[in-house]
Design a protein around this motif. Structure first.
Motif, PDB file in Angstrom:
ATOM      1  N   SER A 273      33.548  43.843  36.297  1.00 37.61           N
ATOM      2  CA  SER A 273      33.856  42.452  35.966  1.00 37.61           C
ATOM      3  C   SER A 273      35.334  42.133  36.148  1.00 37.61           C
ATOM      4  O   SER A 273      35.708  40.978  36.362  1.00 37.61           O
ATOM      5  N   GLU A 274      36.179  43.145  36.076  1.00 42.58           N
ATOM      6  CA  GLU A 274      37.626  42.969  36.211  1.00 42.58           C
ATOM      7  C   GLU A 274      38.094  43.855  37.361  1.00 42.58           C
ATOM      8  O   GLU A 274      38.680  44.920  37.178  1.00 42.58           O
ATOM      9  N   SER A 275      37.791  43.425  38.584  1.00 46.32           N
ATOM     10  CA  SER A 275      37.980  44.278  39.748  1.00 46.32           C
ATOM     11  C   SER A 275      39.450  44.513  40.064  1.00 46.32           C
ATOM     12  O   SER A 275      40.316  43.675  39.777  1.00 46.32           O
ATOM     13  N   ILE A 276      39.720  45.675  40.665  1.00 48.31           N
ATOM     14  CA  ILE A 276      41.052  45.994  41.149  1.00 48.31           C
ATOM     15  C   ILE A 276      41.325  45.144  42.386  1.00 48.31           C
ATOM     16  O   ILE A 276      40.525  45.123  43.330  1.00 48.31           O
ATOM     17  N   THR A 277      42.454  44.442  42.385  1.00 49.61           N
ATOM     18  CA  THR A 277      42.803  43.623  43.546  1.00 49.61           C
ATOM     19  C   THR A 277      43.764  44.343  44.480  1.00 49.61           C
ATOM     20  O   THR A 277      43.626  44.269  45.701  1.00 49.61           O
TER      21      THR A 277
ATOM     22  N   ILE B 276      48.783  49.028  39.047  1.00 50.25           N
ATOM     23  CA  ILE B 276      47.530  48.496  39.597  1.00 50.25           C
ATOM     24  C   ILE B 276      47.287  47.116  39.020  1.00 50.25           C
ATOM     25  O   ILE B 276      47.378  46.907  37.809  1.00 50.25           O
ATOM     26  N   ALA B 277      46.950  46.185  39.902  1.00 47.56           N
ATOM     27  CA  ALA B 277      46.645  44.825  39.477  1.00 47.56           C
ATOM     28  C   ALA B 277      45.148  44.565  39.569  1.00 47.56           C
ATOM     29  O   ALA B 277      44.511  44.906  40.571  1.00 47.56           O
ATOM     30  N   THR B 278      44.597  43.988  38.509  1.00 46.55           N
ATOM     31  CA  THR B 278      43.230  43.490  38.538  1.00 46.55           C
ATOM     32  C   THR B 278      43.271  41.974  38.657  1.00 46.55           C
ATOM     33  O   THR B 278      44.339  41.381  38.847  1.00 46.55           O
ATOM     34  N   LYS B 279      42.139  41.333  38.542  1.00 37.06           N
ATOM     35  CA  LYS B 279      42.093  39.881  38.688  1.00 37.06           C
ATOM     36  C   LYS B 279      42.981  39.162  37.679  1.00 37.06           C
ATOM     37  O   LYS B 279      43.486  38.075  37.949  1.00 37.06           O
ATOM     38  N   SER B 280      43.176  39.779  36.502  1.00 37.32           N
ATOM     39  CA  SER B 280      43.887  39.050  35.454  1.00 37.32           C
ATOM     40  C   SER B 280      45.098  39.763  34.877  1.00 37.32           C
ATOM     41  O   SER B 280      45.822  39.185  34.072  1.00 37.32           O
ATOM     42  N   LYS B 281      45.353  41.020  35.302  1.00 37.57           N
ATOM     43  CA  LYS B 281      46.419  41.759  34.649  1.00 37.57           C
ATOM     44  C   LYS B 281      46.977  42.835  35.561  1.00 37.57           C
ATOM     45  O   LYS B 281      46.268  43.372  36.420  1.00 37.57           O
ATOM     46  N   GLU B 282      48.252  43.163  35.355  1.00 36.23           N
ATOM     47  CA  GLU B 282      48.864  44.291  36.037  1.00 36.23           C
ATOM     48  C   GLU B 282      49.099  45.415  35.030  1.00 36.23           C
ATOM     49  O   GLU B 282      49.634  45.182  33.940  1.00 36.23           O
TER      50      GLU B 282
END
Length: 548
Positions: A358-362, A369-375
């Motif tokens: 649900s919170e994929s790695i971008t 590492i950055a996901t859709k909403s957080k680094e």
């Protein structure tokens, strides 16, 4: 028939259980000259290459070793499931006892092999510049030796200013304690990921776990042995080792082949709970075989796993992420792994779980590492993302036949092999623990000896009959491929995206890569070929080009 003599009659590639066993038997027989090469630093195969934090075996040690009495009566292990360092010591002991060292070369990698039809030899090139000609080439390199490319999986990984490692490329001189005080990220929760997470969580300042699918891990029930206790265990080893030759997975217990519906409910529950409490893989491979076919029974097993596991998770927000109400896939159709304190780790304040479904790695960034909403800022990232299983080991090497066709070319179109041992169009080439053999379904040392004995028998019988060339028939290979697909079709394996079926590799064809029928059925197929006079092989002549 041949016009040239080889440098060595048999060249073995790989110094794991299979390679050492085959080399030992060749030297013991005294009939063929033999040599082994390996790209590692010493014997051990996967245990020479996997030094990551927490790396240890998941088979009980009384079956995870050779059946040679001279070995198991003279060596001692300290744990039921030893770590990589003890296993490295065991392989050195084996090489000493079997006097293999003079016949082995290390840091020498197979990079190219070309079949010389005129002289009926393999011309093998290595990274050292040496060319070795051999009558028979045996690839004993295992099924998990080609790590997935991190740059292909994670665009931007090179931006990260910290340290990034694939789990199978963990630095040999770095110990878990070196991560003390550091911020560590682990991508992946397969078998290696679970082992890494358990150990790193004990020392890291902060650990961030990136999980795509929860691992339906089973309790290991680790035990430590005194010298006296291990002496008593040795007395039981002959019977346990003999039993491994008769069971589905090469363990000293087996599946139950009475359907679950015929077992009284109370008795069934008793069996399942007893298997759970005994630990190891018994909950997976010691109950009714319906687990792999019947969704209703599979769900019963999953519910037991879920309910037992949830007792150990104290953070309510993680219960559905780690042990969801409904199974993420049928239980046991992705390889379970064994854990010791895995679920307790997530109760710690220094551990963060990121659900990448649900919170994929971008992307990777300079700081982490950055996901859709957080680094997530990190110092070290360990990528436990697996391998190009079963096929990648051999397709990553330039292995060519007389028509300049590579194994990669053949398998790009169709996974053609015969009996999980040979590839059509590639004479005098054998492999072990690979495509369409039981491989990941089978205890490693059991596979090494059972498969190795067959390969050695075939080579000896060909020599007895004066036959210098053998390769599988194309129609026999197609029939074997279809047989593997047919016995997989009624199972639940395709209901999971697992490396059993190649689904872990982007773009890879999804189909069963193992032989899922179990060791007894597989061994029967191997030896039927011998008893019937090798009907699936072309002996002593080349298949006409037009037949391909």
């Amino acid at each position: 028939m041949s016009k040239a003599s080889p440098d060595v009659d048999v060249l073995v590639v790989g110094a794991g259980f299979s390679g050492l066993y085959i080399l030992h038997k060749l030297l013991e027989g005294g009939r063929f000259s033999a040599r082994l090469i390996d790209d590692g630093e010493g014997p051990g195969g996967t245990w020479d290459k996997n030094w990551y934090p927490g790396a240890r075996v998941d088979s009980p040690i009384w079956v995870y070793q050779y059946t040679d009495p001279d070995l198991y009566t003279n060596y001692y292990f300290s744990e039921k499931y030893p770590g990589w360092d003890e296993l490295k010591g065991y392989f050195r002991f084996v090489a000493d006892r079997w006097q293999l060292w003079p016949h082995m070369s290390f840091r020498q990698r197979l990079v190219r092999a070309v079949w010389d039809e005129e002289n009926l030899l393999w011309q093998v090139g290595t990274n050292t510049g040496e060319t070795i000609s051999t009558r028979y080439l045996i690839c004993a390199m295992g099924s998990t030796t080609q790590p997935l490319d991190l740059r292909a999986l994670f665009p931007g990984v090179d931006k990260f200013r910290g340290e990034v490692y694939h789990s199978a490329r963990w630095p040999r001189d770095r110990r878990t304690e070196s991560l003390k005080g550091q911020r560590v990220g682990v991508i992946g929760t397969g078998a290696s990921g679970v082992q890494i997470i358990q150990d790193v969580a004990l020392v890291a300042d902060h650990l961030v776990v990136f999980q795509r699918t929860p691992n339906l891990a089973l309790p290991m029930r680790q035990e430590r042995f005194t010298r006296r206790e291990y002496e008593l265990i040795k007395e039981l080893m002959p019977a346990s080792m003999e039993r491994t030759k008769q069971t589905f997975g090469g363990f000293d217990y087996d599946l139950i082949y009475t359907t679950w519906r015929e077992i009284p409910e109370k008795e069934l529950r008793k069996i399942l709970i007893r298997n759970w409490e005994e630990g190891g893989f018994k909950f997976w491979l010691g109950g009714p075989a319906d687990l792999f076919y019947d969704e209703e029974f599979n769900h019963i097993c999953y519910n037991i796993w879920r309910d037992q596991t949830r007792k150990r998770i104290r953070k309510p927000e993680l219960i559905e992420v780690l042990a969801p109400t409904n199974p993420p896939h049928p239980f046991g159709v992705k390889r379970p792994c064994l854990e010791q304190w895995y679920y307790e780790v997530f109760n710690q304040d220094n551990v963060t779980l990121v659900d990448v479904s649900s919170e994929s790695i971008t992307t990777f960034t300079e700081r982490g590492i950055a996901t859709k909403s957080k680094e997530y800022e990190l110092d070290v990232v360990i990528c436990a993302v697996g391998f190009d299983n079963n096929t990648g080991t051999m397709t990553s090497i330039d292995i060519r036949n007389a028509d300049e066709v590579t194994i990669a070319d053949v398998w790009r179109e169709e996974y053609l092999d015969y009996l999980g041992k040979m590839v059509p169009g590639f004479p005098n080439l054998f492999y072990t623990y690979g495509l369409h053999a039981p491989s990941a379904f089978l205890n490693g040392p059991t596979a090494a000896e059972q498969e190795g004995d067959w390969v050695l028998h075939v080579i000896n019988e060909l020599a007895d009959r004066g036959i210098e060339r053998a390769e599988p028939k194309l129609e026999a290979s197609k029939a074997w491929h279809q047989h593997v697909l047919d016995i997989t079709a009624p199972t639940l394996f395709y209901k999971a995206k697992s490396w059993y079926v190649g689904a872990n590799v982007p773009g890879k064809r999804v189909e069963m890569l193992q032989y899922p029928g179990g060791l007894p059925a597989y061994r029967q197929k191997l030896w039927e070929e011998v008893e019937k006079g090798y009907p699936g092989l072309i002996l002593g002549r080349r298949e006409p080009v037009g037949a391909r």
